[in-house]
Motif scaffolding. Structure first.
Motif, PDB file in Angstrom:
ATOM      1  N   SER A  74       0.824  -1.210   0.000  1.00 52.28           N
ATOM      2  CA  SER A  74       0.000   0.000   0.000  1.00 52.28           C
ATOM      3  C   SER A  74       0.855   1.257   0.000  1.00 52.28           C
ATOM      4  O   SER A  74       0.598   2.209  -0.747  1.00 52.28           O
ATOM      5  N   ASN A  75       1.888   1.273   0.835  1.00 54.13           N
ATOM      6  CA  ASN A  75       2.758   2.442   0.926  1.00 54.13           C
ATOM      7  C   ASN A  75       3.490   2.686  -0.398  1.00 54.13           C
ATOM      8  O   ASN A  75       3.535   3.810  -0.918  1.00 54.13           O
ATOM      9  N   VAL A 128       0.935   3.937  -3.144  1.00 55.56           N
ATOM     10  CA  VAL A 128       0.601   5.351  -3.003  1.00 55.56           C
ATOM     11  C   VAL A 128       1.765   6.223  -3.461  1.00 55.56           C
ATOM     12  O   VAL A 128       1.586   7.197  -4.202  1.00 55.56           O
ATOM     13  N   LEU A 134      -3.491  12.421   0.967  1.00 54.76           N
ATOM     14  CA  LEU A 134      -3.770  11.085   0.436  1.00 54.76           C
ATOM     15  C   LEU A 134      -2.967  10.003   1.149  1.00 54.76           C
ATOM     16  O   LEU A 134      -3.527   8.985   1.578  1.00 54.76           O
ATOM     17  N   SER A 135      -1.667  10.202   1.273  1.00 54.84           N
ATOM     18  CA  SER A 135      -0.828   9.169   1.894  1.00 54.84           C
ATOM     19  C   SER A 135      -1.289   8.868   3.317  1.00 54.84           C
ATOM     20  O   SER A 135      -1.417   7.705   3.710  1.00 54.84           O
ATOM     21  N   ARG A 139      -4.251   9.344   4.606  1.00 47.60           N
ATOM     22  CA  ARG A 139      -5.570   8.704   4.599  1.00 47.60           C
ATOM     23  C   ARG A 139      -5.451   7.212   4.272  1.00 47.60           C
ATOM     24  O   ARG A 139      -6.122   6.372   4.898  1.00 47.60           O
ATOM     25  N   VAL A 140      -4.622   6.887   3.290  1.00 51.58           N
ATOM     26  CA  VAL A 140      -4.432   5.469   2.954  1.00 51.58           C
ATOM     27  C   VAL A 140      -3.742   4.746   4.102  1.00 51.58           C
ATOM     28  O   VAL A 140      -4.105   3.619   4.459  1.00 51.58           O
ATOM     29  N   ARG A 141      -2.760   5.397   4.697  1.00 50.97           N
ATOM     30  CA  ARG A 141      -2.077   4.812   5.861  1.00 50.97           C
ATOM     31  C   ARG A 141      -3.070   4.460   6.951  1.00 50.97           C
ATOM     32  O   ARG A 141      -3.075   3.330   7.474  1.00 50.97           O
ATOM     33  N   ALA A 165      -6.291   4.039   6.755  1.00 50.55           N
ATOM     34  CA  ALA A 165      -7.250   3.018   6.330  1.00 50.55           C
ATOM     35  C   ALA A 165      -6.635   1.621   6.418  1.00 50.55           C
ATOM     36  O   ALA A 165      -7.276   0.669   6.885  1.00 50.55           O
ATOM     37  N   VAL A 166      -5.388   1.494   5.982  1.00 50.19           N
ATOM     38  CA  VAL A 166      -4.709   0.186   6.060  1.00 50.19           C
ATOM     39  C   VAL A 166      -4.456  -0.188   7.510  1.00 50.19           C
ATOM     40  O   VAL A 166      -4.675  -1.336   7.917  1.00 50.19           O
TER      41      VAL A 166
END
Length: 252
Positions: free
Chosen positions: A163-164, A167, A183-184, A186-188, A190-191
């Motif tokens: 994921s990291n 992104v 964005l980074s 938010r994805v962090r 979420a994961v």
């Protein structure tokens, strides 16, 4: 790969000390990769900028692929420098958040180098890349030992790393499209909400559905058993037991 002198990265030279021919070629190649519009570089351009003939480049690196492989090795060594020097904190989850953010910052500072480091053309992962994955897994094992992980550390490491990297590649490859600076993070979050137990989810992050229950308990027990194998089991029984615990962990 090692050399007898420091070499600069995308942010400029780090030293004025004399360098060997090999180190000079590698430094020039890294600079040209950094400045190239598409991240590519020709051996002729490297030779001209380094003030050497093609035979010298081929003697030290074999060919263009060997030269770029050395640039990738150098990039990974730069990336790992801070990770090797850090002292793990008491909260492995916070260490993992900071590790994700540091990864993203490195990619944004070194976009061409980062794309090269994660290019599918590099068929054999550098030893430093594998070391990076081991560091991530070790932090996740610490989280598991504290009962904060709801998946087996190995699976959690694969999820976080993929994921990291994904992104970061989007941020450096398509900056006109991926413009949201949050964005980074938010994805962090979420994961991490899927990987960690709800009590350690970052404030404001989405919570994963379902209670961790058995998977989290199995993850913690598996981590503790690996750290301190029980004399009550043979090595074969321990291996079987940890395999069962991993299966339970990864149902979360």
């Amino acid at each position: 790969m090692s050399s007898d002198a420091s070499t600069p990265g995308e942010t400029g030279p780090a030293t004025d000390a004399p360098v060997s021919t090999r180190a000079r070629i590698l430094a020039v190649a890294a600079e040209l990769v950094a400045r190239s519009p598409d991240g590519d570089v020709s051996t002729r351009a490297v030779c001209e900028a380094a003030g050497v003939g093609a035979p010298a480049l081929y003697r030290h690196f074999g060919d263009k692929e060997g030269l770029l492989s050395a640039v990738v090795d150098h990039g990974w060594e730069r990336y790992l420098a801070a990770k090797r020097e850090r002292h793990p904190g008491t909260d492995p989850v916070q260490d993992l958040r900071e590790g994700w953010d540091g990864h993203t910052e490195f990619a944004l500072r070194n976009p061409n180098l980062y794309r090269l480091m994660n290019s599918p053309a590099m068929r054999t992962p550098p030893a430093a890349a594998l070391e990076s994955h081991r560091i991530l897994t070790a932090d996740l094992r610490r989280a598991a030992e504290q009962g904060k992980l709801r998946l087996a550390p190995e699976l959690a490491a694969q999820m976080i790393m993929s994921s990291n990297v994904g992104v970061c590649l989007m941020l450096v490859s398509r900056p006109a499209t991926f413009t949201d600076e949050t964005l980074s993070r938010r994805v962090r979050d979420a994961v991490h909400a899927v990987v960690f137990t709800p009590d350690v989810t970052a404030p404001g992050a989405p919570a994963a559905s379902g209670a961790p229950g058995v998977p989290a308990a199995a993850t913690r027990l598996g981590a503790l058993l690996r750290q301190n194998p029980s004399p009550a089991f043979t090595s074969a029984e321990t291996a079987m037991f940890t395999e069962w615990l991993d299966r339970l962990s990864n149902t979360g």
